[in-house]
Motif scaffolding. Structure first.
Motif, short mmCIF file in Angstrom:
data_model
loop_
_atom_site.label_atom_id
_atom_site.label_comp_id
_atom_site.label_asym_id
_atom_site.label_seq_id
_atom_site.Cartn_x
_atom_site.Cartn_y
_atom_site.Cartn_z
N LEU A 1 -58.18 20.43 -15.68
CA LEU A 1 -57.28 20.31 -14.79
C LEU A 1 -56.53 21.49 -14.38
N VAL A 2 -56.72 21.79 -13.30
CA VAL A 2 -56.15 23.00 -12.36
C VAL A 2 -55.01 22.75 -11.66
N MET A 3 -53.87 23.46 -11.87
CA MET A 3 -52.61 23.39 -10.97
C MET A 3 -53.11 23.92 -9.71
N ALA A 4 -52.84 23.24 -8.53
CA ALA A 4 -53.01 23.50 -7.29
C ALA A 4 -52.19 24.73 -6.69
N ASN A 5 -50.69 24.73 -7.17
CA ASN A 5 -49.80 25.71 -6.98
C ASN A 5 -49.93 27.03 -7.74
N ASP A 6 -50.73 26.91 -8.68
CA ASP A 6 -50.72 28.03 -9.70
C ASP A 6 -52.22 27.94 -10.59
N SER A 7 -53.25 28.25 -9.66
CA SER A 7 -54.46 28.30 -10.36
C SER A 7 -54.78 28.81 -11.73
N SER A 8 -54.07 29.87 -12.13
CA SER A 8 -53.98 30.40 -13.55
C SER A 8 -53.61 29.38 -14.53
N GLU A 9 -53.06 28.17 -14.05
CA GLU A 9 -52.48 27.19 -15.12
C GLU A 9 -53.55 26.38 -15.13
N VAL A 10 -54.38 26.35 -16.18
CA VAL A 10 -55.36 25.53 -16.69
C VAL A 10 -55.47 24.67 -17.77
N TYR A 11 -55.80 23.47 -17.66
CA TYR A 11 -55.84 22.52 -19.16
C TYR A 11 -57.07 22.08 -19.28
N GLU A 12 -57.65 22.32 -20.49
CA GLU A 12 -58.66 21.40 -21.10
C GLU A 12 -58.45 20.10 -21.22
N CYS A 13 -58.99 19.08 -20.63
CA CYS A 13 -58.30 17.81 -20.89
C CYS A 13 -59.52 16.76 -21.34
N ARG A 14 -59.13 15.49 -21.79
CA ARG A 14 -60.19 14.46 -22.39
C ARG A 14 -59.51 13.33 -21.80
N VAL A 15 -60.25 12.59 -21.23
CA VAL A 15 -59.83 11.00 -20.79
C VAL A 15 -59.41 10.32 -22.01
N ILE A 16 -58.48 9.62 -21.86
CA ILE A 16 -58.02 8.42 -22.99
C ILE A 16 -57.86 7.26 -22.39
N TRP A 17 -57.37 6.89 -21.38
CA TRP A 17 -57.64 5.62 -20.78
C TRP A 17 -57.62 5.67 -19.14
N THR A 18 -58.04 4.48 -18.66
CA THR A 18 -58.35 4.21 -17.47
C THR A 18 -57.71 3.16 -17.01
N LYS A 19 -56.56 3.27 -15.79
CA LYS A 19 -55.98 2.03 -15.21
C LYS A 19 -56.11 2.14 -13.81
N LYS A 20 -57.12 1.25 -12.88
CA LYS A 20 -57.62 1.54 -11.63
C LYS A 20 -57.70 2.97 -11.20
N ASN A 21 -56.79 3.52 -10.36
CA ASN A 21 -56.94 5.12 -10.00
C ASN A 21 -56.11 5.95 -10.80
N ARG A 22 -55.47 5.76 -11.88
CA ARG A 22 -54.69 6.48 -12.86
C ARG A 22 -55.49 6.60 -14.24
N LEU A 23 -55.32 8.09 -14.63
CA LEU A 23 -56.06 8.50 -15.92
C LEU A 23 -55.09 8.98 -16.69
N GLY A 24 -55.23 8.54 -18.15
CA GLY A 24 -54.21 9.03 -18.98
C GLY A 24 -55.00 10.21 -19.78
N LEU A 25 -54.59 11.39 -20.05
CA LEU A 25 -55.28 12.69 -20.53
C LEU A 25 -54.55 12.97 -21.75
N SER A 26 -55.49 13.58 -22.68
CA SER A 26 -55.05 14.44 -23.71
C SER A 26 -55.51 15.92 -23.36
N PHE A 27 -54.64 16.87 -23.77
CA PHE A 27 -54.84 18.03 -23.79
C PHE A 27 -55.57 18.46 -24.96
N VAL A 28 -56.87 19.37 -24.83
CA VAL A 28 -57.70 19.78 -25.95
C VAL A 28 -57.41 21.16 -26.08
N THR A 29 -57.00 21.68 -27.44
CA THR A 29 -56.59 22.74 -27.60
C THR A 29 -57.64 23.54 -28.27
#
Length: 81
Positions: free
Chosen positions: A53-81
């Motif tokens: 997940l890369v922030m549009a306003n600061d491309s140096s801010e990046v999170y490694e993510c895993r999808v936890i749940w999906t509801k329609k067009n919304r995803l719940g994410l967990s950050f992987v350390t």
């Protein structure tokens, strides 16, 4: 509903990108905490289980993510350390 999160999420409306294997998709972060986030994305079927997940306003801010749940067009994410 019981709250199961260790850290409270902050409501935001931040543009970001889902990046995986050379593919990039626009999304919007709707809330975020130290351990995860929820995003809205046009077509969640094309989002892999793990991605960056890369922030549009600061491309140096990046999170490694895993999808936890999906509801329609919304995803719940967990950050992987």
């Amino acid at each position: 509903m019981d709250e199961k999160r260790k850290h409270p999420r902050t409501e935001v409306n931040e543009p970001a990108y889902v990046s995986s294997g050379g593919s990039v998709m626009h999304c919007t972060i709707v809330n975020i905490s130290q351990e995860g986030a929820a995003i809205d994305i046009e077509n969640p079927a094309f989002v892999p289980d793990r991605f960056r997940l890369v922030m549009a306003n600061d491309s140096s801010e990046v999170y490694e993510c895993r999808v936890i749940w999906t509801k329609k067009n919304r995803l719940g994410l967990s950050f992987v350390t």
